[in-house]
Design an enzyme around this catalytic site. Structure first.
Site, PDB file in Angstrom:
ATOM      1  N   CYS A 168       0.559  -0.893  -0.127  1.00  0.00           N
ATOM      2  CA  CYS A 168      -0.141   0.066   0.314  1.00  0.00           C
ATOM      3  C   CYS A 168       1.047   1.295  -0.132  1.00  0.00           C
ATOM      4  O   CYS A 168       1.894   1.485  -1.651  1.00  0.00           O
ATOM      5  CB  CYS A 168      -0.884  -0.008   1.255  1.00  0.00           C
ATOM      6  N   ASP A 225      -9.358  -3.275  -6.993  1.00  0.00           N
ATOM      7  CA  ASP A 225      -9.441  -2.318  -5.580  1.00  0.00           C
ATOM      8  C   ASP A 225      -9.879  -1.136  -5.879  1.00  0.00           C
ATOM      9  O   ASP A 225      -9.236  -0.305  -7.346  1.00  0.00           O
ATOM     10  CB  ASP A 225      -7.873  -2.446  -6.126  1.00  0.00           C
ATOM     11  N   HIS A 260      -7.985  -4.196  -2.660  1.00  0.00           N
ATOM     12  CA  HIS A 260      -6.499  -3.516  -2.176  1.00  0.00           C
ATOM     13  C   HIS A 260      -6.712  -4.883  -0.730  1.00  0.00           C
ATOM     14  O   HIS A 260      -7.289  -5.633  -0.296  1.00  0.00           O
ATOM     15  CB  HIS A 260      -7.155  -2.013  -1.257  1.00  0.00           C
TER      16      HIS A 260
END
Length: 291
Positions: A168, A225, A260
């Site tokens: 991330c 995502d 994600h």
């Protein structure tokens, strides 16, 4: 180590004048904003055979806390920089470090938010972003990572075999550092943002740096995502083909049905099949590029 003068010229000067570190110890456990932890899937790796624990890395304005995991008694182990999500160096990152160390790597996970505050103690993701991650200058991060590599070399690790991986927020940093440091041999970016608005703290983004990549990067992304639209991943993939030699050697793998944070085994977003496949791809990428 390479110094990014362009980053330095754009970042607020006060970012480099701080002399106090708000985080001086990593503590234990998972970040509050990630609770409750999905106990049925969270991987837990023991420290048998490892040299592991908190360390202090000398940086330009003091000492930065970090987590180090390395195979005990092994000299000249290759170095992996492990970069956290916005939640800092909490248990998931430490466990990931131990997994890599069990495979023979000297792994350092620096607490790159140490000057801004402790994200592990904040319950709100929005507050972490507002107070900490968005206020952490890219230029400062690059300097801290350079210092971390130098520290690892001083501990007997082989910094000539250097890789970086992150998740991330750390995935974005993986792209940036692979353009910053000519000593990086391989990068693996797990769902790191590629395109964002420019500001004083983040003057450039991965898609802006394809002409300057110094190490090939493997990008691992999720097709569903909601924070990283597939069209930005497609744009990055197209841009890499016209970039530096390292950019042209880079690859992006898209997991069509993954959200994600699909590697985050302690969260509901975890997808076992995609996470395990990504892990294998990461290790293969390191080996293919001499790490």
């Amino acid at each position: 180590m390479n110094e990014s003068k362009e980053f330095d010229s754009l970042v607020p000067a006060q970012a480099f004048d701080r002399r106090s570190f708000l985080v001086t110890s990593l503590g234990a456990g998972f970040a509050l904003a990630t609770l409750p932890v999905a106990a049925q899937t969270a991987i837990r790796t023991d420290a048998a055979g490892l040299l592991e624990g908190e360390v202090k890395v000398p940086v330009h304005d003091g000492a930065m806390v970090a987590y180090r995991a390395a195979p005990a008694g092994v000299a000249r182990a290759p170095v992996v920089l492990l970069i956290s999500e916005i939640f800092g160096v909490h248990e998931y990152i430490r466990d990931t470090a131990r997994r890599l160390a069990k495979l023979g790597y000297f792994v350092v996970a620096p607490e790159l938010f140490a000057r801004q505050g402790d994200p592990r103690k904040i319950e709100s993701v929005a507050e972490i972003i507002d107070r900490i991650s968005s206020k952490t200058p890219d230029a400062e991060v690059m300097k801290d990572l350079d210092a971390t590599v130098a520290w690892a070399a001083g501990q007997g690790a082989d910094s000539a075999r250097l890789a970086i991986t992150g998740f991330c927020w750390g995935g974005r940093i993986t792209w940036l550092y692979s353009a910053h440091n000519p000593g990086v041999k391989a990068g693996v970016a797990w769902y790191g943002r590629l395109v964002s608005p420019v500001n004083a703290y983040n003057p450039r983004h991965p898609i802006d740096l394809v002409g300057e990549l110094r190490a090939p990067v493997l990008g691992l992304y999720g097709g569903v995502d909601t924070g990283i639209p597939v069209d930005t991943v497609d744009a990055m993939e197209a841009a890499l083909k016209t970039g530096s030699p390292a950019a042209r050697a880079s690859q992006i793998h898209l997991y069509d049905n993954a959200p994600h944070a699909f590697h985050a085994d302690y969260r509901p977003s975890y997808r076992k099949e995609e996470a395990e496949d990504g892990w294998r791809r990461m290790l293969d990428w390191f080996r293919q590029n001499g790490v």
